[in-house]
Design an enzyme around this catalytic site. Structure first.
Site, PDB file in Angstrom:
ATOM      1  N   GLU A   1      47.020  39.508  45.753  1.00  0.00           N
ATOM      2  CA  GLU A   1      45.800  40.254  46.060  1.00  0.00           C
ATOM      3  C   GLU A   1      46.082  41.452  46.768  1.00  0.00           C
ATOM      4  OE1 GLU A   1      42.679  39.470  45.949  1.00  0.00           O
ATOM      5  OE2 GLU A   1      43.186  37.517  44.876  1.00  0.00           O
TER       6      GLU A   1
ATOM      7  N   TYR B   1      38.898  41.723  53.020  1.00  0.00           N
ATOM      8  CA  TYR B   1      38.764  41.021  51.683  1.00  0.00           C
ATOM      9  C   TYR B   1      40.163  40.201  51.573  1.00  0.00           C
ATOM     10  CZ  TYR B   1      39.962  40.787  46.896  1.00  0.00           C
ATOM     11  OH  TYR B   1      40.317  40.059  45.833  1.00  0.00           O
TER      12      TYR B   1
ATOM     13  N   ASP C   1      34.309  41.588  46.743  1.00  0.00           N
ATOM     14  CA  ASP C   1      35.108  43.057  45.831  1.00  0.00           C
ATOM     15  C   ASP C   1      33.858  43.635  45.166  1.00  0.00           C
ATOM     16  OD1 ASP C   1      34.823  41.629  43.725  1.00  0.00           O
ATOM     17  OD2 ASP C   1      36.702  42.016  43.137  1.00  0.00           O
TER      18      ASP C   1
ATOM     19  N   CYS D   1      30.106  40.381  33.641  1.00  0.00           N
ATOM     20  CA  CYS D   1      29.113  41.190  34.498  1.00  0.00           C
ATOM     21  C   CYS D   1      29.496  42.382  34.594  1.00  0.00           C
ATOM     22  CB  CYS D   1      28.542  40.533  35.495  1.00  0.00           C
ATOM     23  SG  CYS D   1      26.876  41.381  36.093  1.00  0.00           S
TER      24      CYS D   1
ATOM     25  N   CYS E   1      25.779  39.654  28.803  1.00  0.00           N
ATOM     26  CA  CYS E   1      24.584  39.114  28.951  1.00  0.00           C
ATOM     27  C   CYS E   1      24.523  37.792  28.161  1.00  0.00           C
ATOM     28  CB  CYS E   1      23.562  39.661  29.217  1.00  0.00           C
ATOM     29  SG  CYS E   1      23.376  41.069  30.407  1.00  0.00           S
TER      30      CYS E   1
END
Length: 312
Positions: free
Chosen positions: A56, A139, A157, A212, A219
């Site tokens: 991360e 985060y 995020d 997305c 979609c």
């Protein structure tokens, strides 16, 4: 449909931070993630909190493809926090390579030292304790709690914000961050059960990263397209305030990177001429050099040369 009915149907219906109400089929999204999630090394069996913390930290503002090989090298070289804590700062900066934002490497080194000395060489599992570690922000703390320990913690995020903006608010994009609002929006979507909440957090992020997307959203393969407010609104273009963008070419950050590259490639401290050769603008080069010295990413030796921290 009542909230109880929606939950029984495998959906989450909750008020968001803006007061709107949305229905997202959490079962469908979690099932999609189980079937379609990328095979990333830090998601593999046996990866503990340390592996997730390293990943991360590296992934912040850095593409996955660049992180994967470096993460593998780090985990082989420093499989526990105490291993990294025992390395020199120069070793850490060299191993960081071209991931960018090298202060992340230094803060991770500091965090490893604290974890080794104060937490029995084990990355903490709760958000508040994680936040107390050097360099660990909102985060990262929530991502480690959710992805390493299966905790219910809203992880936000850019990708998650975009999914929420479209699916919940019917907007083309999320605009500039609003930390309190963004956390509240995601928290409203999470199931109460820890395990399902952590899986949904990962699924929301994966959806934003792979389906997305900003320019070419898929979609037609989205697992929640039937519920998407953006689809129902006709996929309107983003109409909010201009989003802040970060350029790189010609910035002090680029010059800092070029100067550090010289030191990473050398076997020891170098003279000023070797650094002067990497950038034409003397004033900007000097400013970048001074900032590296102030940040502790570079040191000047007694004879006037420059090197990575701790090198002589």
């Amino acid at each position: 449909m009542t909230n109880q009915d929606a939950q029984a149907a495998g959906s989450a219906t909750k008020a968001t931070a803006t007061g709107k109400t949305t229905t997202i089929d959490t079962d469908a999204l979690i099932e999609w993630f189980a079937a379609e999630a990328r095979d990333l090394p830090w998601r593999g069996p046996g990866v503990d909190g340390w592996g997730v913390l390293v990943s991360e930290t590296m992934l912040q503002q850095t593409p996955v493809a660049r992180v994967v090989p470096i993460w593998r090298e780090w985990m082989e070289r420093w499989p526990k926090p105490s291993d990294l804590a025992g390395a020199s700062q120069a070793e850490v900066l060299r191993a960081w390579g071209k991931l960018g934002y090298p202060r992340r490497a230094m803060r991770l080194h500091e965090a490893a030292t604290v974890i080794a000395s104060e937490h029995d060489d084990t990355v903490p599992s709760d958000v508040d304790t994680l936040l107390a570690l050097p360099g660990v922000g909102t985060y990262t703390a929530r991502a480690v709690a959710a992805f390493a320990y299966g905790r219910r913690a809203p992880v936000v995020d850019t990708n998650v914000r975009r999914v929420v903006a479209r699916a919940v608010h019917g907007e083309g994009d999320a605009g500039n961050p609003s930390p309190n609002r963004d956390l509240a929006d995601v928290d409203a979507l999470l199931p109460e059960d820890d395990r399902r909440a952590s899986r949904l957090s990962a699924a929301l992020m994966e959806l934003g990263q792979t389906v997305c997307t900003v320019k070419s959203p898929g979609c037609e393969i989205c697992p929640v397209v039937a519920d998407c407010a953006w689809q129902h609104a006709g996929r309107p273009a983003y109409a909010g305030p201009p989003k802040k963008t970060q350029r790189f070419a010609g910035t002090d950050r680029q010059v800092r990177g070029l100067l550090l590259d010289v030191l990473r490639r050398s076997e020891g401290p170098v003279g000023r001429p070797e650094l002067d050769a990497v950038w034409h603008d003397a004033a900007q080069r000097d400013r970048a050099l001074d900032s590296l010295l102030v940040d502790g990413l570079m040191e000047q030796t007694e004879d006037g040369r420059f090197g990575l921290p701790g090198e002589e």
